[in-house]
Scaffold this active site. Sequence first.
Site, PDB file in Angstrom:
ATOM      1  N   ASN A   9     -15.510  -4.797 -19.390  1.00 41.55           N
ATOM      2  CA  ASN A   9     -16.117  -3.594 -18.817  1.00 41.55           C
ATOM      3  C   ASN A   9     -17.412  -4.038 -18.155  1.00 41.55           C
ATOM      4  O   ASN A   9     -18.406  -4.294 -18.838  1.00 41.55           O
ATOM      5  CB  ASN A   9     -16.401  -2.557 -19.917  1.00 41.55           C
ATOM      6  CG  ASN A   9     -17.147  -1.351 -19.365  1.00 41.55           C
ATOM      7  OD1 ASN A   9     -17.255  -1.166 -18.151  1.00 41.55           O
ATOM      8  ND2 ASN A   9     -17.674  -0.521 -20.262  1.00 41.55           N
ATOM      9  N   TRP A  10     -17.365  -4.127 -16.821  1.00 45.10           N
ATOM     10  CA  TRP A  10     -18.546  -4.627 -16.099  1.00 45.10           C
ATOM     11  C   TRP A  10     -19.665  -3.585 -16.044  1.00 45.10           C
ATOM     12  O   TRP A  10     -20.770  -3.899 -15.659  1.00 45.10           O
ATOM     13  CB  TRP A  10     -18.153  -5.033 -14.678  1.00 45.10           C
ATOM     14  CG  TRP A  10     -17.338  -6.282 -14.573  1.00 45.10           C
ATOM     15  CD1 TRP A  10     -16.829  -7.034 -15.602  1.00 45.10           C
ATOM     16  CD2 TRP A  10     -16.931  -6.947 -13.365  1.00 45.10           C
ATOM     17  NE1 TRP A  10     -16.133  -8.120 -15.098  1.00 45.10           N
ATOM     18  CE2 TRP A  10     -16.178  -8.085 -13.729  1.00 45.10           C
ATOM     19  CE3 TRP A  10     -17.119  -6.694 -12.007  1.00 45.10           C
ATOM     20  CZ2 TRP A  10     -15.626  -8.963 -12.788  1.00 45.10           C
ATOM     21  CZ3 TRP A  10     -16.571  -7.559 -11.061  1.00 45.10           C
ATOM     22  CH2 TRP A  10     -15.832  -8.678 -11.453  1.00 45.10           C
ATOM     23  N   LYS A  11     -19.332  -2.353 -16.408  1.00 44.50           N
ATOM     24  CA  LYS A  11     -20.299  -1.249 -16.298  1.00 44.50           C
ATOM     25  C   LYS A  11     -20.877  -1.230 -14.880  1.00 44.50           C
ATOM     26  O   LYS A  11     -20.178  -1.558 -13.934  1.00 44.50           O
ATOM     27  CB  LYS A  11     -21.402  -1.377 -17.351  1.00 44.50           C
ATOM     28  CG  LYS A  11     -20.840  -1.592 -18.755  1.00 44.50           C
ATOM     29  CD  LYS A  11     -21.857  -1.311 -19.800  1.00 44.50           C
ATOM     30  CE  LYS A  11     -21.362  -1.798 -21.149  1.00 44.50           C
ATOM     31  NZ  LYS A  11     -21.939  -1.084 -22.251  1.00 44.50           N
ATOM     32  N   HIS A  94     -15.413   6.594 -22.350  1.00 43.00           N
ATOM     33  CA  HIS A  94     -16.403   5.629 -22.856  1.00 43.00           C
ATOM     34  C   HIS A  94     -17.604   6.413 -23.398  1.00 43.00           C
ATOM     35  O   HIS A  94     -17.956   7.466 -22.882  1.00 43.00           O
ATOM     36  CB  HIS A  94     -16.839   4.692 -21.719  1.00 43.00           C
ATOM     37  CG  HIS A  94     -17.646   3.529 -22.199  1.00 43.00           C
ATOM     38  ND1 HIS A  94     -18.991   3.621 -22.490  1.00 43.00           N
ATOM     39  CD2 HIS A  94     -17.288   2.243 -22.471  1.00 43.00           C
ATOM     40  CE1 HIS A  94     -19.419   2.441 -22.916  1.00 43.00           C
ATOM     41  NE2 HIS A  94     -18.414   1.589 -22.909  1.00 43.00           N
ATOM     42  N   GLU A  96     -20.628   6.024 -23.074  1.00 41.02           N
ATOM     43  CA  GLU A  96     -21.687   6.286 -22.079  1.00 41.02           C
ATOM     44  C   GLU A  96     -21.328   7.490 -21.216  1.00 41.02           C
ATOM     45  O   GLU A  96     -22.203   8.218 -20.758  1.00 41.02           O
ATOM     46  CB  GLU A  96     -21.926   5.022 -21.230  1.00 41.02           C
ATOM     47  CG  GLU A  96     -22.658   3.944 -22.047  1.00 41.02           C
ATOM     48  CD  GLU A  96     -22.362   2.520 -21.644  1.00 41.02           C
ATOM     49  OE1 GLU A  96     -21.836   2.279 -20.543  1.00 41.02           O
ATOM     50  OE2 GLU A  96     -22.653   1.606 -22.463  1.00 41.02           O
ATOM     51  N   GLU A 165     -14.786   1.792 -30.402  1.00 41.71           N
ATOM     52  CA  GLU A 165     -16.097   1.290 -29.993  1.00 41.71           C
ATOM     53  C   GLU A 165     -17.195   2.036 -30.750  1.00 41.71           C
ATOM     54  O   GLU A 165     -17.638   3.110 -30.301  1.00 41.71           O
ATOM     55  CB  GLU A 165     -16.293   1.500 -28.489  1.00 41.71           C
ATOM     56  CG  GLU A 165     -15.335   0.729 -27.619  1.00 41.71           C
ATOM     57  CD  GLU A 165     -15.986   0.330 -26.301  1.00 41.71           C
ATOM     58  OE1 GLU A 165     -15.952  -0.866 -25.996  1.00 41.71           O
ATOM     59  OE2 GLU A 165     -16.545   1.186 -25.602  1.00 41.71           O
ATOM     60  N   GLY A 171     -23.670  -2.847 -26.731  1.00 42.12           N
ATOM     61  CA  GLY A 171     -24.848  -3.361 -26.048  1.00 42.12           C
ATOM     62  C   GLY A 171     -26.046  -3.589 -26.958  1.00 42.12           C
ATOM     63  O   GLY A 171     -27.178  -3.687 -26.500  1.00 42.12           O
ATOM     64  N   SER A 209     -20.337  -5.302 -28.672  1.00 44.18           N
ATOM     65  CA  SER A 209     -20.989  -6.611 -28.830  1.00 44.18           C
ATOM     66  C   SER A 209     -20.016  -7.711 -29.246  1.00 44.18           C
ATOM     67  O   SER A 209     -20.386  -8.631 -29.988  1.00 44.18           O
ATOM     68  CB  SER A 209     -22.172  -6.524 -29.809  1.00 44.18           C
ATOM     69  OG  SER A 209     -23.154  -5.635 -29.306  1.00 44.18           O
ATOM     70  N   GLY A 230     -18.100  -5.741 -23.004  1.00 45.18           N
ATOM     71  CA  GLY A 230     -19.095  -5.383 -21.998  1.00 45.18           C
ATOM     72  C   GLY A 230     -19.873  -6.597 -21.528  1.00 45.18           C
ATOM     73  O   GLY A 230     -19.410  -7.381 -20.699  1.00 45.18           O
ATOM     74  N   GLY A 231     -21.062  -6.781 -22.086  1.00 46.28           N
ATOM     75  CA  GLY A 231     -21.977  -7.834 -21.635  1.00 46.28           C
ATOM     76  C   GLY A 231     -21.334  -9.211 -21.499  1.00 46.28           C
ATOM     77  O   GLY A 231     -21.552  -9.905 -20.492  1.00 46.28           O
TER      78      GLY A 231
HETATM   79  C1  PEP Z   1     -18.608  -1.588 -23.691  1.00 45.19           C
HETATM   80  O1  PEP Z   1     -19.419  -1.224 -22.848  1.00 45.19           O
HETATM   81  O2  PEP Z   1     -17.488  -1.077 -23.737  1.00 45.19           O
HETATM   82  C2  PEP Z   1     -19.029  -2.627 -24.617  1.00 45.19           C
HETATM   83  C3  PEP Z   1     -18.258  -2.908 -25.637  1.00 45.19           C
HETATM   84  O3  PEP Z   1     -20.212  -3.251 -24.342  1.00 45.19           O
HETATM   85  P1  PEP Z   1     -20.818  -4.542 -25.119  1.00 45.19           P
HETATM   86  O4  PEP Z   1     -19.709  -5.533 -25.286  1.00 45.19           O
HETATM   87  O5  PEP Z   1     -21.899  -5.035 -24.201  1.00 45.19           O
HETATM   88  O6  PEP Z   1     -21.336  -4.058 -26.422  1.00 45.19           O
END
Ligand code: PEP
Length: 247
Positions: A9-11, A94, A96, A165, A171, A209, A230-231
């Site tokens: 997930n590049w956001k 998601h 967010e 999640e 994050g 994470s 994500g990251g």
């Molecule tokens: C996400 O945004 O779906 C996510 C899991 O982010 P991260 O891996 O950065 O926690």
Amino acid sequence: MKKQLIAGNWKMNGSLASNEALLKELLAGLNSPVCQIAVCVPAVYLMQCQKQLAGSAIYVGAQDVSAHESGAFTGENSVAMLKDIGVRYAIVGHSERRQYHGETDAVVAVKVQHALAAGITPIVCVGETLQEREAGKTEEVVKRQLAAVIHLNGHCISEIVVAYEPVWAIGTSKTASPEQAQAVHALLRAQLQAATSHADRIQIVYGGSMNAANAAQLLAQADIDGGLVGGASLKAPDFLTIIAAAQ
Ligand code: PEP
């Protein structure tokens, strides 16, 4: 046997130049992956990524879909438009989107319905906040979120991907322990089993994470069928390590 799914997930990150470089490095580093792979990229870059990844082992996904079919919904992208350009997956619900855009369980369920009707696989996110976890409400929250989706889409529920999640892990570098994640995945699996005889086919992936160091342990859990990353999906070596850890 069910394959695991590793989806990035590049956001809201990237540029034409950095996307091209990241995908080039990913494609060069893929070593006969045994899992399914996707990158969910900002809508404006879907076509760029689609073009660069055509014929490769990496599918392209969107980060959201509209709850409407077409018309006066400024700024939104319909499932028909996404399908038109070859999008295979879409993240739906998601945290967010739930937190910053007021998406309710009911809206998420409708978005899932639209995605399924268009032949796009929705990656349906559920997860509790830290406050909810500390109040002992994790099970109640994730089951309520998934129940809304099952209620509206029961007939084709085996076509979805579920992403557990925990909001407190996204994050934050605070990953759920493999045991914590497995416990919730088992609950979600049981809930799906009550809705369909094909629940074992459904990929339930973990997000929050996940990184190159912790992926293998998480992915080894019985009910963890992949990751939503994500990251770490923005760094090719890290994402490639996670892909290599998948079964
Ligand atoms: C996400 O945004 O779906 C996510 C899991 O982010 P991260 O891996 O950065 O926690």
